[in-house]
Design an enzyme around this catalytic site. Structure first.
Site, PDB file in Angstrom:
ATOM      1  N   ASP A   1       6.155   0.536  -1.239  1.00 61.68           N
ATOM      2  CA  ASP A   1       5.068   0.938  -2.121  1.00 61.68           C
ATOM      3  C   ASP A   1       4.055  -0.203  -2.231  1.00 61.68           C
ATOM      4  O   ASP A   1       4.067  -0.980  -3.173  1.00 61.68           O
ATOM      5  CB  ASP A   1       5.644   1.283  -3.498  1.00 61.68           C
ATOM      6  CG  ASP A   1       4.674   2.115  -4.308  1.00 61.68           C
ATOM      7  OD1 ASP A   1       3.645   2.542  -3.742  1.00 61.68           O
ATOM      8  OD2 ASP A   1       4.940   2.333  -5.501  1.00 61.68           O
TER       9      ASP A   1
ATOM     10  N   CYS B   1      -6.722  -5.041 -40.478  1.00 59.25           N
ATOM     11  CA  CYS B   1      -7.818  -5.568 -41.298  1.00 59.25           C
ATOM     12  C   CYS B   1      -8.791  -4.488 -41.752  1.00 59.25           C
ATOM     13  O   CYS B   1      -9.808  -4.796 -42.378  1.00 59.25           O
ATOM     14  CB  CYS B   1      -8.564  -6.661 -40.536  1.00 59.25           C
ATOM     15  SG  CYS B   1      -9.600  -6.010 -39.222  1.00 59.25           S
TER      16      CYS B   1
ATOM     17  N   GLU C   1      13.378   5.109   7.470  1.00 58.88           N
ATOM     18  CA  GLU C   1      12.872   3.822   6.984  1.00 58.88           C
ATOM     19  C   GLU C   1      12.618   3.900   5.492  1.00 58.88           C
ATOM     20  O   GLU C   1      12.472   4.986   4.941  1.00 58.88           O
ATOM     21  CB  GLU C   1      11.533   3.485   7.679  1.00 58.88           C
ATOM     22  CG  GLU C   1      11.669   3.277   9.167  1.00 58.88           C
ATOM     23  CD  GLU C   1      10.316   3.118   9.851  1.00 58.88           C
ATOM     24  OE1 GLU C   1       9.290   2.989   9.164  1.00 58.88           O
ATOM     25  OE2 GLU C   1      10.319   3.132  11.092  1.00 58.88           O
TER      26      GLU C   1
ATOM     27  N   TYR D   1       5.491  -1.421  10.538  1.00 64.36           N
ATOM     28  CA  TYR D   1       6.322  -0.284  10.937  1.00 64.36           C
ATOM     29  C   TYR D   1       5.742   0.587  12.044  1.00 64.36           C
ATOM     30  O   TYR D   1       6.206   1.686  12.265  1.00 64.36           O
ATOM     31  CB  TYR D   1       6.665   0.576   9.716  1.00 64.36           C
ATOM     32  CG  TYR D   1       5.488   0.868   8.801  1.00 64.36           C
ATOM     33  CD1 TYR D   1       4.411   1.622   9.235  1.00 64.36           C
ATOM     34  CD2 TYR D   1       5.484   0.382   7.505  1.00 64.36           C
ATOM     35  CE1 TYR D   1       3.354   1.891   8.397  1.00 64.36           C
ATOM     36  CE2 TYR D   1       4.432   0.640   6.649  1.00 64.36           C
ATOM     37  CZ  TYR D   1       3.361   1.402   7.104  1.00 64.36           C
ATOM     38  OH  TYR D   1       2.318   1.660   6.267  1.00 64.36           O
TER      39      TYR D   1
ATOM     40  N   LYS E   1      10.166   3.588   2.348  1.00 63.44           N
ATOM     41  CA  LYS E   1       8.730   3.756   2.158  1.00 63.44           C
ATOM     42  C   LYS E   1       8.271   2.696   1.162  1.00 63.44           C
ATOM     43  O   LYS E   1       8.423   2.839  -0.047  1.00 63.44           O
ATOM     44  CB  LYS E   1       8.417   5.157   1.638  1.00 63.44           C
ATOM     45  CG  LYS E   1       6.939   5.469   1.623  1.00 63.44           C
ATOM     46  CD  LYS E   1       6.720   6.951   1.361  1.00 63.44           C
ATOM     47  CE  LYS E   1       5.280   7.374   1.498  1.00 63.44           C
ATOM     48  NZ  LYS E   1       4.359   6.724   0.613  1.00 63.44           N
TER      49      LYS E   1
ATOM     50  N   CYS F   1      -8.748  -0.523 -38.080  1.00 57.29           N
ATOM     51  CA  CYS F   1      -7.750  -1.479 -37.637  1.00 57.29           C
ATOM     52  C   CYS F   1      -6.574  -1.489 -38.622  1.00 57.29           C
ATOM     53  O   CYS F   1      -6.780  -1.664 -39.824  1.00 57.29           O
ATOM     54  CB  CYS F   1      -8.369  -2.870 -37.548  1.00 57.29           C
ATOM     55  SG  CYS F   1      -7.164  -4.150 -37.182  1.00 57.29           S
TER      56      CYS F   1
ATOM     57  N   CYS G   1     -10.473  -3.787 -32.149  1.00 61.26           N
ATOM     58  CA  CYS G   1     -10.913  -4.201 -33.473  1.00 61.26           C
ATOM     59  C   CYS G   1     -11.971  -5.285 -33.271  1.00 61.26           C
ATOM     60  O   CYS G   1     -11.687  -6.335 -32.699  1.00 61.26           O
ATOM     61  CB  CYS G   1      -9.742  -4.747 -34.288  1.00 61.26           C
ATOM     62  SG  CYS G   1     -10.310  -5.615 -35.756  1.00 61.26           S
TER      63      CYS G   1
ATOM     64  N   PHE H   1       9.378 -28.431   6.608  1.00 67.37           N
ATOM     65  CA  PHE H   1       8.336 -27.510   7.046  1.00 67.37           C
ATOM     66  C   PHE H   1       6.989 -27.913   6.450  1.00 67.37           C
ATOM     67  O   PHE H   1       5.978 -27.997   7.131  1.00 67.37           O
ATOM     68  CB  PHE H   1       8.690 -26.081   6.628  1.00 67.37           C
ATOM     69  CG  PHE H   1       7.679 -25.064   7.064  1.00 67.37           C
ATOM     70  CD1 PHE H   1       7.751 -24.497   8.331  1.00 67.37           C
ATOM     71  CD2 PHE H   1       6.645 -24.687   6.221  1.00 67.37           C
ATOM     72  CE1 PHE H   1       6.800 -23.567   8.741  1.00 67.37           C
ATOM     73  CE2 PHE H   1       5.694 -23.768   6.624  1.00 67.37           C
ATOM     74  CZ  PHE H   1       5.776 -23.200   7.890  1.00 67.37           C
TER      75      PHE H   1
ATOM     76  N   LYS I   1      10.077  11.680  -1.267  1.00 67.24           N
ATOM     77  CA  LYS I   1       9.834  10.892  -2.481  1.00 67.24           C
ATOM     78  C   LYS I   1      10.977  11.092  -3.464  1.00 67.24           C
ATOM     79  O   LYS I   1      11.361  12.226  -3.749  1.00 67.24           O
ATOM     80  CB  LYS I   1       8.540  11.375  -3.146  1.00 67.24           C
ATOM     81  CG  LYS I   1       7.316  11.138  -2.292  1.00 67.24           C
ATOM     82  CD  LYS I   1       6.613   9.897  -2.752  1.00 67.24           C
ATOM     83  CE  LYS I   1       5.129  10.036  -2.493  1.00 67.24           C
ATOM     84  NZ  LYS I   1       4.326   9.129  -3.257  1.00 67.24           N
TER      85      LYS I   1
ATOM     86  N   LYS J   1      10.990   9.516  10.798  1.00 67.74           N
ATOM     87  CA  LYS J   1      10.123   9.595  11.972  1.00 67.74           C
ATOM     88  C   LYS J   1      10.910  10.052  13.194  1.00 67.74           C
ATOM     89  O   LYS J   1      12.059   9.622  13.376  1.00 67.74           O
ATOM     90  CB  LYS J   1       9.529   8.210  12.292  1.00 67.74           C
ATOM     91  CG  LYS J   1       8.660   7.646  11.199  1.00 67.74           C
ATOM     92  CD  LYS J   1       8.248   6.214  11.504  1.00 67.74           C
ATOM     93  CE  LYS J   1       7.429   5.682  10.342  1.00 67.74           C
ATOM     94  NZ  LYS J   1       7.141   4.257  10.449  1.00 67.74           N
TER      95      LYS J   1
ATOM     96  N   CYS K   1      -9.730 -10.793 -38.468  1.00 70.25           N
ATOM     97  CA  CYS K   1      -8.544  -9.941 -38.332  1.00 70.25           C
ATOM     98  C   CYS K   1      -7.322 -10.846 -38.092  1.00 70.25           C
ATOM     99  O   CYS K   1      -7.274 -11.579 -37.098  1.00 70.25           O
ATOM    100  CB  CYS K   1      -8.768  -8.980 -37.180  1.00 70.25           C
ATOM    101  SG  CYS K   1      -7.391  -7.901 -36.863  1.00 70.25           S
TER     102      CYS K   1
HETATM  103  S1  IVH Z   1       4.386   5.415   8.748  1.00 71.94           S
HETATM  104  C1  IVH Z   1       0.902   7.796  10.725  1.00 71.94           C
HETATM  105  N1  IVH Z   1       6.293   4.037   7.569  1.00 71.94           N
HETATM  106  O1  IVH Z   1       3.031   5.385   3.228  1.00 71.94           O
HETATM  107  C2  IVH Z   1       1.662   7.456   9.523  1.00 71.94           C
HETATM  108  N2  IVH Z   1       4.319   4.523   6.327  1.00 71.94           N
HETATM  109  O2  IVH Z   1       1.875   8.160   2.659  1.00 71.94           O
HETATM  110  C3  IVH Z   1       1.956   6.035   9.476  1.00 71.94           C
HETATM  111  N3  IVH Z   1       4.293   3.559   4.074  1.00 71.94           N
HETATM  112  O3  IVH Z   1      -0.188   5.114   4.574  1.00 71.94           O
HETATM  113  C4  IVH Z   1       2.734   5.693   8.293  1.00 71.94           C
HETATM  114  N4  IVH Z   1       6.267   2.585   4.198  1.00 71.94           N
HETATM  115  O4  IVH Z   1       0.904   3.017   3.633  1.00 71.94           O
HETATM  116  C5  IVH Z   1       5.065   4.598   7.439  1.00 71.94           C
HETATM  117  N5  IVH Z   1       8.038   2.796   6.696  1.00 71.94           N
HETATM  118  C6  IVH Z   1       6.821   3.332   6.556  1.00 71.94           C
HETATM  119  C7  IVH Z   1       6.065   3.219   5.379  1.00 71.94           C
HETATM  120  C8  IVH Z   1       4.799   3.842   5.289  1.00 71.94           C
HETATM  121  C9  IVH Z   1       5.199   2.814   3.448  1.00 71.94           C
HETATM  122  C10 IVH Z   1       3.016   4.011   3.485  1.00 71.94           C
HETATM  123  C11 IVH Z   1       1.813   3.798   4.369  1.00 71.94           C
HETATM  124  C12 IVH Z   1       1.207   5.145   4.581  1.00 71.94           C
HETATM  125  C13 IVH Z   1       1.745   5.915   3.426  1.00 71.94           C
HETATM  126  C14 IVH Z   1       1.807   7.383   3.778  1.00 71.94           C
END
Ligand code: IVH
Length: 670
Positions: free
Chosen positions: A117, A409, A113, A225, A115, A406, A424, A37, A312, A288, A430
């Site tokens: 971070d 020292c 899905e 997503y 979430k 400190c 410090c 590649f 969460k 969703k 030191c």
């Molecule tokens: S859907 C209209 N799906 O979480 C809403 N968000 O607190 C569209 N995030 O701003 C968001 N994983 O940055 C969606 N599987 C996921 C996600 C996700 C992370 C984040 C995203 C969003 C924040 C909302």
């Protein structure tokens, strides 16, 4: 090759690279080795260098970066970037389901899905080409970070297949895999910079870097997503993502369609434990409504859609007692309070210590010795104390006082404007600061003075033989042999190592000086920009700001360093001792980025170059030399007499062996 042929060849290479990129990232089914590649990519880059007029804005060569953006343009979002309502319990989620069912009376399905971070991103595609990448910003407008986004390999620059709209937006998350986060933080600590608190901060800092080549080096990843556009030809969210996957987007492999809340709860339960095994951070789950028609019926509030919600996870935490607090002084003088805890099991490891960061945090927590505290492991690697359990507080407890002096020292500590840390200021006297600077100087990636560990440095310092890095060059074997636990052999080794360090190239000398905020990469950039120590020392603020990723703070730090008489003297002495204070001409000519992100192991002897020269060539071309083979090794450059154990290991891990000539071809200049 004439221009017409080159054009054809560039197109062919582009198509091949895109195809393989797609197989690798979207399908997770690579069809060729990384080596093959990269050969395609190197060929393309070389050809484009020869015919710069043929470079297209979406060429795969843009992946290696090289564009510097001093200020990002603000762009208004066509559709606002909303956020999600958060829930923290089963009950709250059931309330969400109830609200949905008031509107949707039949055929309801949810998509669950992870979430991710990271940092939300919006990608705009026009006629199948990535046109713009924009951060969330305030939701209404964000920063145009297109050049940086192009370096993220899993973001397609040109879509595959067919069926996509001529204009649409793809939303998702850019994140930093945990392994890379750890690497970056290690580098930051080496530069005396505060490490990033977590991978999310690190990803967002990276996306805003001025130098896209540096962004490329950091290896961000993405997951998409959500598709947005007029008259989307799909009925369901899940189905739309499957199409997006065919066009080359990296879509999470962990999404599931469920029929009801039992399915949602099962998904949450499943990931509650398993999330710790993922190679990236998630901070919850997103639920969703699958049908687009139903999504429309539910609509949006000003802040978030009514058809989706986040769940969460509670961070894993444990309760234990605080035995004592130590105040540690680092190389740069920062005093860090560290909590010594009664050992407690947390997320699979025994925790004995936790960082308290700074005085503000101690005050905010109102923490006292003997308190029962809650310790948490979030995205952060080092656990932290999040709360004091006041119900268990002893009546006679007293507040923790941050020392005024400190602990090493006794100098009065200072707090720089806008910073939370106490420092410090006694940089020159030191002990941990003096020893820390020397440790940094001799480190492998700096002057590489072997056989000089922290114990040796400690005895050299205690014996009054070294107080600054320049003193190292006045050492002789006779002076150090009398030291405790010092044999003649090790003394000669040390002196030889010091002598040998005079050959270390300029960029590493610059890094070794330990100027605040100057890490390995910025030292390289400065060295290649200014070419001599003298030019760097004399550089004006404007000239310094011309270097990629050098901002006001870094510029000031360089100027402060060189204007200090004590430092000036050290630098002068080092120059007198013959350390490399400039790049060689041939060094300048050799520099490139073609090996960016690759790790090489070299083994055996070579015909045309010594091993040291090989290492040098790897680094000059942006690659990394590593000592032993691991799954992270990209190539093994095999010379004569390569050991059989190495060959075996390479085979087992499927790492390509290349010859000296193969390697030289990779870095060949036309
Ligand atoms: S859907 C209209 N799906 O979480 C809403 N968000 O607190 C569209 N995030 O701003 C968001 N994983 O940055 C969606 N599987 C996921 C996600 C996700 C992370 C984040 C995203 C969003 C924040 C909302």
């Amino acid at each position: 090759m004439d221009k017409h042929e080159a054009e054809k060849e560039i197109q062919k290479l582009t198509e091949q690279i895109e195809e393989h990129n797609y197989k690798y990232y979207a399908l997770s089914k690579p069809a060729i080795s990384d080596f093959e590649f990269d050969k395609l990519l190197v060929n393309l880059i070389e050809l484009e260098k020869e015919f710069p007029e043929l470079v297209k804005p979406n060429s795969p060569s843009q992946r290696v970066g090289g564009f510097v953006t001093k200020e990002f343009q603000q762009v208004k979002h066509k559709y606002p970037m909303l956020s999600l309502a958060n829930t923290y319990s089963e009950e709250e989620l059931n309330d969400f389901d109830e609200r949905v069912r008031k509107v949707v009376t039949e055929g309801l399905e949810y998509v669950c899905e992870l979430k991710y971070d990271g940092v939300a991103i919006s990608l705009i595609y026009k006629d199948g080409l990535l046109d713009q990448a924009i951060t969330r910003g305030d939701g209404t407008q964000g920063d145009d970070i297109t050049t940086n986004a192009k370096t993220i390999r899993s973001i397609p620059l040109k879509l595959q297949g067919s069926g996509f709209l001529s204009e649409f937006e793809m939303r998702g998350e850019v994140y930093l895999p945990l392994k890379i986060f750890e690497r970056i933080n290690k580098e930051r600590e080496d530069a005396g910079d505060e490490p990033f608190a977590n991978p999310r901060n690190s990803a967002s800092g990276t996306l805003k870097m001025q130098d896209s080549a540096e962004v490329a080096r950091r290896k961000l990843d993405s997951t998409l997503y959500y598709i947005l556009g007029e008259n989307l030809p799909y009925k369901e969210h899940y189905e739309s993502l499957e199409h997006a996957k065919k066009w080359g987007f990296k879509i999470s492999e962990y999404a599931e369609v469920v029929k009801d809340m039992a399915g949602v709860h099962a998904f949450i339960k499943k990931w509650e434990k398993k999330r710790h095994d993922l190679p990236f951070d998630i901070d919850g789950i997103v639920i969703k409504v699958n049908s687009f028609r139903q999504q429309q019926m539910l609509g949006l509030t000003a802040k978030s859609p009514r058809w989706a919600v986040a769940f969460k996870y509670q961070a894993e935490r444990a309760s234990t007692t605080l035995n004592s607090i130590s105040f540690q002084v680092g190389r740069t003088g920062v005093v860090t309070p560290v909590a010594n805890l009664h050992p407690v099991l947390l997320a699979g490891t025994v925790v004995k210590r936790a960082t308290l960061h700074n005085e503000d945090i101690i005050k905010k927590l109102d923490i006292r010795l003997g308190d029962t505290v809650w310790v948490e492991k979030g995205g952060e690697i080092i656990p932290k104390i999040t709360e004091v359990d006041l119900t268990k507080r002893k009546t006679n407890s007293v507040a923790v006082e941050f020392p005024k002096e400190c602990p090493e020292c006794n100098a009065l500590l200072i707090r720089r404007e806008g910073e939370a840390a106490f420092v410090c200021p006694n940089e020159k006297n030191c002990p941990p600061q003096i020893k820390g600077k020397i440790e940094h100087f001799v480190a492998r990636r700096a002057m590489n003075i072997e056989s000089m560990g922290s114990e040796t440095i400690d005895s050299l310092y205690k014996a009054g033989l070294v107080n600054t890095i320049a003193d190292l060059y006045d050492l002789t074997a006779e002076k150090i042999i009398p030291l405790e636990r010092m044999a003649e052999k090790s003394a000669t080794n040390i002196i030889e190592g010091i002598e040998e360090s005079k050959k270390v190239p300029f960029e590493r000398v610059l890094f070794a000086l330990g100027i605040r905020h100057i890490g390995e990469t910025s030292a390289k950039k400065l060295a290649y920009h200014f070419k001599t120590m003298d030019a760097l020392e004399k550089a004006s603020t404007e000239q310094l700001l011309n270097v990629a990723d050098v901002g006001e703070i870094v510029a000031k730090s360089i100027q402060d360093f060189f204007s200090d008489p004590h430092n000036k003297k050290i630098v002068e002495r080092l120059q007198e001792k013959g350390l490399k204070f400039a790049l060689g001409e041939e060094e300048i000519a050799l520099f490139s980025n073609v090996l960016e992100g690759k790790a090489f192991v070299i083994s055996g002897v070579f015909e045309k170059h010594s091993r040291d020269e090989m290492v040098n060539l790897i680094e000059k071309n942006g690659g990394k030399h590593v000592g032993s083979i691991s799954s992270k090794t990209s190539y093994i450059v095999a010379g004569e007499n390569m050991g059989p154990a190495k060959a075996e290991k390479a085979k087992k891990l499927n790492i390509p062996l290349i010859s000296e000539d193969d390697f030289l071809k990779m870095i060949e200049k036309k």
